[in-house]
Design a protein around this motif. Structure first.
Motif, PDB file in Angstrom:
ATOM      1  N   PHE A  34       0.954  -1.455  -0.153  1.00 27.00           N
ATOM      2  CA  PHE A  34       0.032  -0.041   0.029  1.00 27.00           C
ATOM      3  C   PHE A  34       0.870   1.269  -0.104  1.00 27.00           C
ATOM      4  O   PHE A  34       0.514   2.298  -0.536  1.00 27.00           O
ATOM      5  N   TYR A  35       2.011   1.122   0.418  1.00 28.21           N
ATOM      6  CA  TYR A  35       2.918   2.420   0.544  1.00 28.21           C
ATOM      7  C   TYR A  35       3.624   2.626  -0.850  1.00 28.21           C
ATOM      8  O   TYR A  35       4.035   3.679  -1.022  1.00 28.21           O
ATOM      9  N   PHE A  55       8.842   2.417   7.440  1.00 30.29           N
ATOM     10  CA  PHE A  55       8.461   3.030   8.553  1.00 30.29           C
ATOM     11  C   PHE A  55       9.762   3.043   9.577  1.00 30.29           C
ATOM     12  O   PHE A  55      10.498   4.040  10.120  1.00 30.29           O
ATOM     13  N   ALA A  56      10.541   2.079   9.750  1.00 28.10           N
ATOM     14  CA  ALA A  56      11.829   1.563  10.500  1.00 28.10           C
ATOM     15  C   ALA A  56      12.855   2.416   9.838  1.00 28.10           C
ATOM     16  O   ALA A  56      13.382   3.005  10.770  1.00 28.10           O
ATOM     17  N   ARG A  89       6.913  10.052   5.426  1.00 27.33           N
ATOM     18  CA  ARG A  89       6.252   8.863   6.042  1.00 27.33           C
ATOM     19  C   ARG A  89       5.674   8.953   7.138  1.00 27.33           C
ATOM     20  O   ARG A  89       4.483   8.314   7.505  1.00 27.33           O
ATOM     21  N   VAL A  90       6.174   9.428   8.154  1.00 26.34           N
ATOM     22  CA  VAL A  90       5.825   9.780   9.609  1.00 26.34           C
ATOM     23  C   VAL A  90       4.207  10.744   9.620  1.00 26.34           C
ATOM     24  O   VAL A  90       3.292  10.235  10.053  1.00 26.34           O
ATOM     25  N   LYS A  91       4.319  11.544   8.899  1.00 21.82           N
ATOM     26  CA  LYS A  91       2.994  12.479   8.576  1.00 21.82           C
ATOM     27  C   LYS A  91       1.864  11.788   7.985  1.00 21.82           C
ATOM     28  O   LYS A  91       0.968  11.594   8.340  1.00 21.82           O
ATOM     29  N   PHE A  92       2.157  10.992   7.063  1.00 17.73           N
ATOM     30  CA  PHE A  92       1.135   9.922   6.415  1.00 17.73           C
ATOM     31  C   PHE A  92       0.797   9.118   7.553  1.00 17.73           C
ATOM     32  O   PHE A  92      -0.654   8.880   7.529  1.00 17.73           O
ATOM     33  N   ASP A  93       1.550   8.398   8.169  1.00 18.45           N
ATOM     34  CA  ASP A  93       1.054   7.435   9.069  1.00 18.45           C
ATOM     35  C   ASP A  93       0.112   7.931  10.132  1.00 18.45           C
ATOM     36  O   ASP A  93      -0.822   7.591  10.581  1.00 18.45           O
ATOM     37  N   GLU A  94       0.725   9.224  10.607  1.00 20.60           N
ATOM     38  CA  GLU A  94      -0.233  10.024  11.540  1.00 20.60           C
ATOM     39  C   GLU A  94      -1.693  10.215  10.932  1.00 20.60           C
ATOM     40  O   GLU A  94      -2.813  10.047  11.607  1.00 20.60           O
ATOM     41  N   LEU A 100      -6.948   5.252   1.853  1.00 21.22           N
ATOM     42  CA  LEU A 100      -6.128   3.736   2.271  1.00 21.22           C
ATOM     43  C   LEU A 100      -7.110   3.463   3.575  1.00 21.22           C
ATOM     44  O   LEU A 100      -7.282   2.291   3.630  1.00 21.22           O
ATOM     45  N   ALA A 101      -7.544   4.364   4.402  1.00 22.35           N
ATOM     46  CA  ALA A 101      -8.160   4.037   5.405  1.00 22.35           C
ATOM     47  C   ALA A 101      -9.603   3.301   5.057  1.00 22.35           C
ATOM     48  O   ALA A 101      -9.946   2.158   5.689  1.00 22.35           O
ATOM     49  N   THR A 102     -10.196   3.627   3.916  1.00 17.89           N
ATOM     50  CA  THR A 102     -11.285   2.892   3.527  1.00 17.89           C
ATOM     51  C   THR A 102     -11.034   1.672   3.053  1.00 17.89           C
ATOM     52  O   THR A 102     -11.607   0.588   3.453  1.00 17.89           O
TER      53      THR A 102
END
Length: 680
Positions: A172-173, A181-182, A210-215, A651-653
């Protein structure tokens, strides 16, 4: 005896970490640096420039303690390329010992212009033979009692002991071009000198993306989960009476001297539709000041009552709750209903009677302050919770009111602070929004004037003329007592000054510290034109409706927030008189203050004001986050990262529909035990 001391220190560090909100290993992993220092290299003194943070290695050539203008330690150090001065305004004997001539040190600090040469103030000093760092040194958000080394050690241990594997499949990323992420975590906590420092500190580096997208993904998952949970929570459908029975709405509207605007009718239809569903309504009714939200809320409350339910209306201040009570009580009497008012200063006997009426169902509509959510308040059958000025309440306060019902009630929030689309899209995905975008007929435009405090006498002369013509005036001040830090004209002093300048004028004074009964009496006298001029603090920001008051003077306007200025201005322009709002300011003005006043002068459109306010202040005030204690977006920015908001929502959907385990794992990483608050 050494171990107890060590244990105490550890406990103390742990408590400070908790104060920072760092209660888990993942909290520490996500505690990212504010900025970085480069301790990977040594710079020759000759290449150092003012404004830079640099690391040098140099020998002390001279040091002394000076006593002018205050006691301070000053030292001169030199390398092969040049010399620089070091200065400590507070120092220990050990530091004076360090700065003995001939000693050589590694020194780090910010270079600035001194009296005669470049200098560093309070630099860090260490031995020269220690190996240079291989990564940039992170500087973390901290608190008193917690040093950078303690935070860095705690973060490093957390990273080493926590799995940083992907909880959402990399497939998905990859299409979004986002790094793992790591890798992002390692780069942000310990970047190599090869990384772009400007991109790291401006938060545009791929690791930050990446961090902002994950948040943002966690936020969108939370909102979607809250909506799903609400749709699966049971509520009582509240339907319209079946003809030929005449509804309470029809009965009330037949007795009022006005009809609803098209916008009010549209919003009421949306609210009534949601109230017929078997899951709780969660709707926000927003509209500019004076757009007519209160009557729409009343008509929603009537729908609850004609279904055998009670409606509760919670307001953030006593004055606003009283204004609402007066209107709801007046309208309730027209249709034979009982409306009661519950507030903190209510007398003991009257409070017992009111609580009994709420509990036994005699009270159909209950208006109040936060007193509604205190222990001892038991509703007979609460079907609708109305939250006025919802952004002024915390999430838990809104939840507590709803939880006082037997079955989760329908909830209607109201806000006179219009929420821009971009903010609603980011933070209110779980709210259905109704907008009253039309003003009732008869509301006059408000002319806004900017006047320097030096022209106060002209303003007072204008007040005198307006009163002679039968008008009434608000004079608004930000404080009620002297403050050494804010040289503001106080309401008390303004009251005395205006009494002296206008001895023929009937002047009242109201502020937040007046007893409730006295406050109510002053407001009643002004509303009934027993007073010509009301000197007040911001307690009249919302809810006060005196159509004959067509002039407002706001003193020290540069001290107010933009939304607050707009709310205050909305107290005039409510009748047929031409209305004026005078913003008196004192120079020099800060850049933000100048922008606020310019926005007020240029437009009276609440949505445009809200957009400008959001650009100046950020979203905190709109969301009630300060009161709830929950963070908003710590890393992402609702405007700058709008593209990623859309991607995160999409992506949440997908995840919720097809990969719910991954969605939950992502929420557990980013928002453990927090997303339930979004139900409020």
């Amino acid at each position: 005896m050494s171990s107890p001391k060590k244990a105490t220190k550890t406990t103390s560090s742990a408590s400070v970490l908790t104060r920072l909100g760092l209660t888990s290993q993942m909290d520490l992993v996500l505690h990212f640096p504010l900025r970085y220092e480069d301790e990977t290299r040594v710079m020759p003194i000759a290449r150092a420039r003012a404004g830079q943070s640099v690391q040098i290695e140099a020998e002390v050539t001279h040091s002394e303690v000076l006593f002018r203008p205050r006691r301070q330690l000053v030292a001169t150090v030199r390398d092969d390329s040049g010399q620089i001065q070091l200065r400590w305004l507070n120092f220990y004997p050990s530091q004076r010992e360090q700065m003995q001539s001939g000693k050589r040190w590694r020194i780090r600090g910010e270079v600035r212009h001194g009296f005669h040469t470049l200098e560093m103030v309070h630099p860090k000093v260490s031995v020269c033979n220690a190996p240079l760092s291989t990564t940039l040194t992170a500087i973390y958000p901290s608190a008193d009692g917690l040093g950078q080394k303690q935070i860095a050690n705690a973060v490093r241990k957390a990273i080493d002991s926590t799995t940083l594997d992907e909880v959402v499949s990399a497939e998905f990323y990859e299409p979004l071009g986002l790094m793992p992420f790591a890798r992002a975590v390692h780069i942000l906590h310990a970047p190599t000198p090869a990384e772009n420092l400007d991109a790291l500190e401006s938060r545009t580096h791929p690791a930050w993306v990446r961090v902002k997208f994950d948040e943002l993904l966690a936020q969108q998952l939370s909102l979607a989960t809250a909506r799903y949970a609400r749709h699966h929570r049971q509520a009582i459908p509240l339907k319209a009476p079946v003809p030929p029975q005449v509804s309470l709405t029809e009965q009330l509207m037949a007795q009022l001297a006005f009809t609803l605007t098209n916008a009010q009718t549209r919003c009421l239809d949306q609210i009534h539709h949601d109230m017929t569903l078997n899951y709780p309504m969660h709707r926000l009714l927003q509209g500019d000041v004076g757009s007519g939200k209160t009557i729409v809320a009343m008509l929603a409350a009537l729908r609850a009552v004609e279904n055998g339910k009670q409606a509760a209306i919670m307001a953030p201040t006593e004055i606003l709750s009283e204004q609402l009570f007066q209107k709801f009580h007046q309208w309730s009497e027209l249709v034979g209903l009982r409306c009661v008012w519950l507030y903190g200063a209510l007398g003991a006997r009257q409070k017992r009677e009111t609580l009994a009426q709420i509990a036994n169902g005699e009270a159909h509509l209950i208006v109040g302050t936060q007193a509604l959510i205190q222990q001892g308040v038991a509703f007979h059958d609460l079907g609708l919770a109305i939250i006025d000025e919802q952004h002024r309440f915390g999430v838990m306060q809104r939840l507590t009111l709803s939880e006082k019902a037997n079955i989760f009630p329908h909830q209607l929030s109201m806000s006179a602070t219009p929420i821009p689309r971009t903010l609603a899209m980011t933070f209110f995905a779980d709210l259905d929004v109704s907008v009253i975008d039309e003003r009732p007929p008869g509301r006059t435009p408000i002319v806004t004037k900017l006047i320097n405090q030096a022209r106060r006498d002209e303003v007072i002369a204008g007040i005198s003329n307006a009163i002679e013509e039968g008008g009434q005036i608000y004079w608004v001040c930000p404080l009620i007592e002297e403050s050494e830090t804010l040289e503001l004209q106080t309401a008390t002093l303004a009251f005395e000054m205006l009494q002296e300048a206008l001895p023929h004028v009937r002047i009242g004074l109201v502020h937040g510290r007046l007893p409730a009964a006295q406050k109510s009496e002053v407001m009643r006298a002004f509303a009934e034109h027993e007073l010509d001029l009301l000197v007040t603090t911001t307690v009249i920001e919302v809810g006060v409706d005196v159509p004959n008051a067509a002039l407002m003077v706001i003193e020290d306007a540069q001290r107010f927030g933009l939304a607050q200025l707009h709310q205050l201005r909305g107290r005039v322009g409510r009748g047929e008189r031409a209305s004026i709002c005078v913003l008196m300011f004192e120079e020099p003005l800060s850049k933000i203050a100048r922008e606020r006043l310019r926005a007020m002068y240029e437009t009276d459109d609440g949505f445009k004001i809200a957009e400008r306010d959001l650009q100046l202040r950020g979203p905190g005030e709109f969301l009630g986050a300060r009161q709830s204690g929950l963070a908003l977006l710590r890393f992402a920015d609702y405007q700058a990262d709008a593209y990623w908001v859309e991607q995160a929502r999409a992506l949440a959907t997908k995840l919720l529909e097809n990969h719910p385990e991954s969605a939950q794992a992502h929420l557990d990483r980013w928002m453990p035990n927090r997303h339930s608050y979004l139900n409020g």
